[in-house]
Design a protein around this motif. Structure first.
Motif, mmCIF file in Angstrom:
data_model
loop_
_atom_site.group_PDB
_atom_site.id
_atom_site.type_symbol
_atom_site.label_atom_id
_atom_site.label_comp_id
_atom_site.label_asym_id
_atom_site.label_seq_id
_atom_site.Cartn_x
_atom_site.Cartn_y
_atom_site.Cartn_z
ATOM 1 N N GLY A 1 0.873 -1.379 -0.100
ATOM 2 C CA GLY A 1 0.043 -0.021 0.056
ATOM 3 C C GLY A 1 0.736 1.320 -0.081
ATOM 4 N N GLN A 2 2.193 1.250 0.386
ATOM 5 C CA GLN A 2 3.046 2.415 0.521
ATOM 6 C C GLN A 2 3.141 3.266 -0.739
ATOM 7 O OE1 GLN A 2 5.318 3.864 2.609
ATOM 8 N NE2 GLN A 2 4.408 3.023 4.424
ATOM 9 N N PHE A 3 3.476 2.841 -1.737
ATOM 10 C CA PHE A 3 3.666 3.718 -3.066
ATOM 11 C C PHE A 3 2.366 4.008 -3.652
ATOM 12 C CE2 PHE A 3 5.981 4.678 -7.130
ATOM 13 C CZ PHE A 3 7.058 5.459 -6.525
ATOM 14 N N PRO A 4 1.432 3.255 -4.165
ATOM 15 C CA PRO A 4 0.177 3.677 -4.337
ATOM 16 C C PRO A 4 -0.513 4.436 -3.426
ATOM 17 C CG PRO A 4 0.064 1.281 -4.165
ATOM 18 C CD PRO A 4 1.477 1.708 -4.090
ATOM 19 N N GLY A 5 -0.357 4.109 -2.135
ATOM 20 C CA GLY A 5 -1.150 4.927 -1.346
ATOM 21 C C GLY A 5 -0.672 6.614 -1.210
ATOM 22 N N THR A 6 0.667 6.673 -1.288
ATOM 23 C CA THR A 6 1.357 8.072 -1.431
ATOM 24 C C THR A 6 0.907 8.765 -2.571
ATOM 25 O OG1 THR A 6 3.049 7.161 -0.086
ATOM 26 C CG2 THR A 6 3.442 9.143 -1.143
ATOM 27 N N LEU A 7 0.861 8.109 -3.715
ATOM 28 C CA LEU A 7 0.523 8.673 -4.867
ATOM 29 C C LEU A 7 -1.065 9.058 -4.845
ATOM 30 C CD1 LEU A 7 2.599 6.672 -7.591
ATOM 31 C CD2 LEU A 7 2.941 8.645 -6.269
ATOM 32 N N THR B 1 8.459 2.412 1.075
ATOM 33 C CA THR B 1 8.007 0.891 0.040
ATOM 34 C C THR B 1 9.296 0.406 0.037
ATOM 35 O OG1 THR B 1 6.508 2.131 -1.294
ATOM 36 C CG2 THR B 1 7.335 -0.044 -1.994
ATOM 37 N N ALA B 2 10.333 0.740 -0.147
ATOM 38 C CA ALA B 2 11.582 -0.138 -0.327
ATOM 39 C C ALA B 2 12.085 -0.702 1.007
ATOM 40 C CB ALA B 2 12.612 0.652 -0.973
ATOM 41 N N ALA B 3 12.115 0.292 1.878
ATOM 42 C CA ALA B 3 12.372 -0.177 3.302
ATOM 43 C C ALA B 3 11.659 -1.276 3.952
ATOM 44 C CB ALA B 3 12.600 1.046 4.162
ATOM 45 N N TYR B 4 10.343 -0.899 3.928
ATOM 46 C CA TYR B 4 9.215 -1.873 4.326
ATOM 47 C C TYR B 4 9.153 -3.290 3.623
ATOM 48 C CZ TYR B 4 8.112 1.208 8.131
ATOM 49 O OH TYR B 4 7.985 2.028 9.082
ATOM 50 N N THR B 5 9.690 -3.311 2.383
ATOM 51 C CA THR B 5 9.745 -4.295 1.493
ATOM 52 C C THR B 5 10.780 -5.723 2.178
ATOM 53 O OG1 THR B 5 9.032 -3.354 -0.545
ATOM 54 C CG2 THR B 5 10.376 -5.349 -0.669
ATOM 55 N N ILE B 6 11.904 -4.726 2.620
ATOM 56 C CA ILE B 6 12.791 -5.587 3.142
ATOM 57 C C ILE B 6 12.353 -6.174 4.437
ATOM 58 C CG2 ILE B 6 15.250 -5.522 4.066
ATOM 59 C CD1 ILE B 6 15.119 -5.358 0.934
ATOM 60 N N ASN B 7 11.681 -5.080 5.297
ATOM 61 C CA ASN B 7 11.171 -5.391 6.493
ATOM 62 C C ASN B 7 10.120 -6.243 6.606
ATOM 63 O OD1 ASN B 7 11.714 -4.496 9.412
ATOM 64 N ND2 ASN B 7 9.681 -3.437 9.212
ATOM 65 N N ALA B 8 9.473 -6.701 5.501
ATOM 66 C CA ALA B 8 8.334 -7.660 5.618
ATOM 67 C C ALA B 8 8.927 -9.208 5.826
ATOM 68 C CB ALA B 8 7.660 -7.524 4.263
#
Length: 521
Positions: free
Chosen positions: A98-104, A415-422
Motif C-alpha cells: 500500500g505504500q507507493f500507490p497510497g502515497t500517490l 516502500t523499499a524499506a518496508y519491503t525488506i522489513n516484511a
C-alpha cells in the motif's frame, strides 16, 4: 552570505534577536511578522493537531497486536511456532503493497479525503480483530489494516512539507513521529487497564477489549481528518476553511514560493523517470532501510520480560515497563528536533543519533548476564525513533522543487524499506528463539553501523552531484554533448542543498584531535 532558512535574503537582512528570541526560535518559532506568526499558529492548531492525533491512533492500532499477544491472545488463539512472526509479516506485506500507490493516491485524490477514509476503514477492521476465532482470520485482517495504514506516514509527511518552511519543518516532523511512541505507550497502559477492568466482561478476553477500545478512540479522530487536513496551499480543502482564511491561503502560497517549494502540477512519466534515475532515492535507500529494520530491535522487550522472572506472568508489568523506553524516545525526539532546527541542517543529528542505538544493539548482541545491563541496551535502542523522521525531513527539503518528486521519493523510501522489513525480522528475530536471538542484535548492530557510515557519503554526494530541478522553465533538456554556458555552470555548482552549504558556512565545524570548534575557511 545568506540565511540558511531564507536563502534569498542576506544575513544582514535577518532581524536581530535577543537571547530569549534565539531560545524561542530553537524551542518552537520566533517569526517576526505578526500575521505570519498567527498563520503558523493556525496551522499548528489545525494541521499539526490532526497529524499528531492521526499518527497516534495509527500506532495505537499497530502496537496493540504485541500487547494483545503478551496479554493472553497467544494462549486464547493457540499460536504455534513462528505464527506470531507470520502475523507481523502479514501486516508488513500489506503495508509494503500500500505504500507507493497510497502515497500517490494521497497526492492525486486529496489528502483530506484519502487519509481519513483509509483511517475509518482500518479502525473498523481493528475492532473486528476482537471477534477473530483463529490465527488465520487475524492474518487476513492484519494484511488489510497494513494496506490501509500505509498512506498515513508518507502522506501526512508530504502534507506537512507543503505548508511549513525549513526553520519550522524539522521539529514538527519529529514531533509528528514522536506521537508513534505516545501511541505505543498508551497502548501498553490501555492493555493493562482493560485486562484488569474488563477481562471476561461480555464473554470477551481482556486482549479483545483492547481492540474494541482502540476503535472507540480512533474513529472520532479519523472523521475529524475530513475537516482538519488542509490539503495543499494551491488546492486547499474547502472543509478546512473554517480555520484557514483567504489571507492564510495567500500567505501559504507566498511562503512556499519563498522557500522554492513547488506546487503539484500532476504526475507525469518524465517526473517519475527523472526522480527515480537521480542519485537521491538510491543513496538514501540504504541508510533508511537500515533504520527501519534496525528500529525493530526494541520491539522484543516485552517478549524478554514475558520470559524473565520476576516479570514473567505479570501482564501489567509486561505492558507498562516498555513505556519508559517510549517516554525516552519522546524526550530524544524533542532534543533532536530542537537541535536540528537550531543548526539549520539535518545531517549532524542523523549522524550522531545513530550512535546510541548502535551501542544498545552491541550490548544486547553479547546478551549480558545482568538484567540491568539488558535494560540499558533496550532503552538505548528506543532513542533511534526520531532519526528516521529527521532524514525524511532532509529528503523533503532536498526535493523541494517538485511536489510530485517529494511524494515519489518519500513513497519509494518507505516502500523499499518496508519491503525488506516484511521478511527480515522473520530471519533475524524468529519467535521460536525468543527472547535470546542467535543473530538478531548482531545484525541490527551492523545496520546502525551502516547508517552512521552512510551520512558522510550522502554529504559527499550533495557536494559532488547536482539536485534534480523540475520547474517548467527548466524541463527543456540540452542536446547531448552541448557545452554549458558560464551561467549554467554556475547554476550547477550552486545547485546544492542550502541546508548543507549555508549552515556549514554559518556555523562551526568540529575538527582536530582536541575536539574544538573551528570556523571553516
Amino acid at each position: 552570505m545568506s540565511d540558511p532558512y531564507y536563502p534569498d535574503q542576506p544575513l544582514e537582512a535577518t532581524p536581530q534577536r535577543n537571547l530569549w528570541g534565539k531560545i524561542r526560535r530553537i524551542i518552537w518559532d520566533d517569526i517576526q511578522d505578526p500575521e505570519e506568526r498567527a498563520f503558523v499558529r493556525r496551522l499548528d492548531c489545525g494541521l499539526m493537531t490532526i497529524a499528531m492525533l492521526g499518527y497516534f491512533v495509527k500506532y495505537l492500532s499497530q502496537a496493540n497486536i504485541a500487547n494483545a499477544y503478551a496479554s493472553g491472545m497467544k494462549e486464547a488463539l493457540d499460536f504455534k511456532g513462528d505464527q506470531y512472526n507470520t502475523l507481523l509479516t502479514m501486516f508488513t506485506v500489506g503495508y509494503v503493497i500500500g505504500q507507493f500507490p497510497g502515497t500517490l493516491a494521497t497526492v492525486k485524490i486529496s489528502p483530506s479525503i484519502w487519509l481519513p477514509t483509509c483511517e475509518v476503514v482500518w479502525t473498523a477492521l481493528v475492532m473486528a480483530c476482537a471477534a477473530a476465532k483463529n490465527v488465520h482470520t487475524l492474518y487476513g485482517l492484519r494484511f488489510i489494516i497494513g494496506l490501509l495504514e500505509a498512506s498515513a506516514y508518507p502522506g501526512m509527511l508530504w502534507v506537512l512539507g507543503s505548508w511549513y518552511g525549513p526553520a519550522e519543518l524539522g521539529k514538527r516532523v519529529v514531533m509528528f513521529q514522536a506521537t508513534s511512541s505516545v501511541g505505543t505507550m498508551f497502548s501498553g497502559y490501555l492493555q493493562a487497564a482493560v485486562h484488569s477492568g474488563l477481562n471476561g466482561r461480555g464473554g470477551l478476553d481482556g486482549y479483545a477489549w483492547l481492540f474494541i477500545m482502540d476503535g472507540v478512540i480512533c474513529m472520532p479522530i479519523a472523521i475529524a481528518g475530513y475537516f482538519l487536513i488542509p490539503d495543499i496551499p494551491t488546492r486547499p480543502n474547502p472543509r478546512a476553511r473554517w480555520y484557514l482564511r483567504d489571507q492564510d491561503i495567500k500567505m501559504a502560497i507566498a511562503r512556499m514560493e519563498r522557500y522554492k517549494r513547488a506546487p503539484t502540477k500532476g504526475f507525469t512519466l518524465d517526473i517519475f523517470k527523472k526522480t527515480m534515475t537521480s542519485w537521491i532515492p538510491w543513496t538514501f535507500f540504504i541508510p533508511y532501510t537500515c533504520f527501519v529494520v534496525g528500529l525493530g530491535s526494541y520491539a522484543y522487550m516485552n517478549l524478554w520480560l514475558k520470559a524473565t522472572p520476576p516479570w514473567k506472568g505479570d501482564v501489567t508489568a509486561i505492558n507498562v515497563i516498555p513505556t519508559g523506553g517510549y517516554a525516552l524516545s519522546i524526550v530524544m525526539s524533542l532534543v533532536y528536533a530542537w537541535t536540528s532546527d537550531a543548526l539549520g541542517t539535518r545531517w549532524p543529528i542523523c549522524f550522531i543519533g545513530g550512535f546510541p542505538p548502535l551501542i544498545g544493539n552491541i550490548i544486547l548482541s553479547v546478551w549480558p548476564a545482568k538484567n540491568s545491563t539488558k535494560f540499558a541496551g533496550f532503552f538505548l535502542n528506543f532513542t533511534a525513533t526520531p532519526i528516521g523522521a529527521i532524514m525524511l525531513a532532509w529528503v523533503n527539503e532536498i526535493m523541494a522543487s517538485s511536489g510530485e518528486a517529494r511524494a515519489i521519493t518519500i513513497g519509494f523510501l518507505n516502500t523499499a524499506a518496508y519491503t525488506i522489513n516484511a521478511w527480515a525480522p522473520n530471519l533475524i528475530f524468529p519467535a521460536s528463539q525468543a527472547p535470546h536471538y542467535k543473530a538478531g542484535y548482531k545484525v541490527t548492530t551492523a545496520f546502525f553501523a551502516i547508517w552512521i557510515v552512510s551520512i558522510p557519503i550522502i554529504l559527499v554526494c550533495l557536494r559532488t552531484w547536482s539536485i534534480p530541478k523540475y520547474q517548467q522553465d527548466e524541463v527543456v533538456e540540452e542536446e547531448e554533448g552541448a557545452p554549458k554556458s558560464v551561467n549554467e555552470k554556475n547554476s550547477t555548482e550552486n545547485d546544492r542543498l542550502p541546508d548543507l552549504e549555508s549552515s556549514l558556512a554559518k556555523s562551526a565545524v568540529i575538527s582536530g584531535v582536541d575536539g574544538k570548534a573551528t570556523e571553516p575557511q
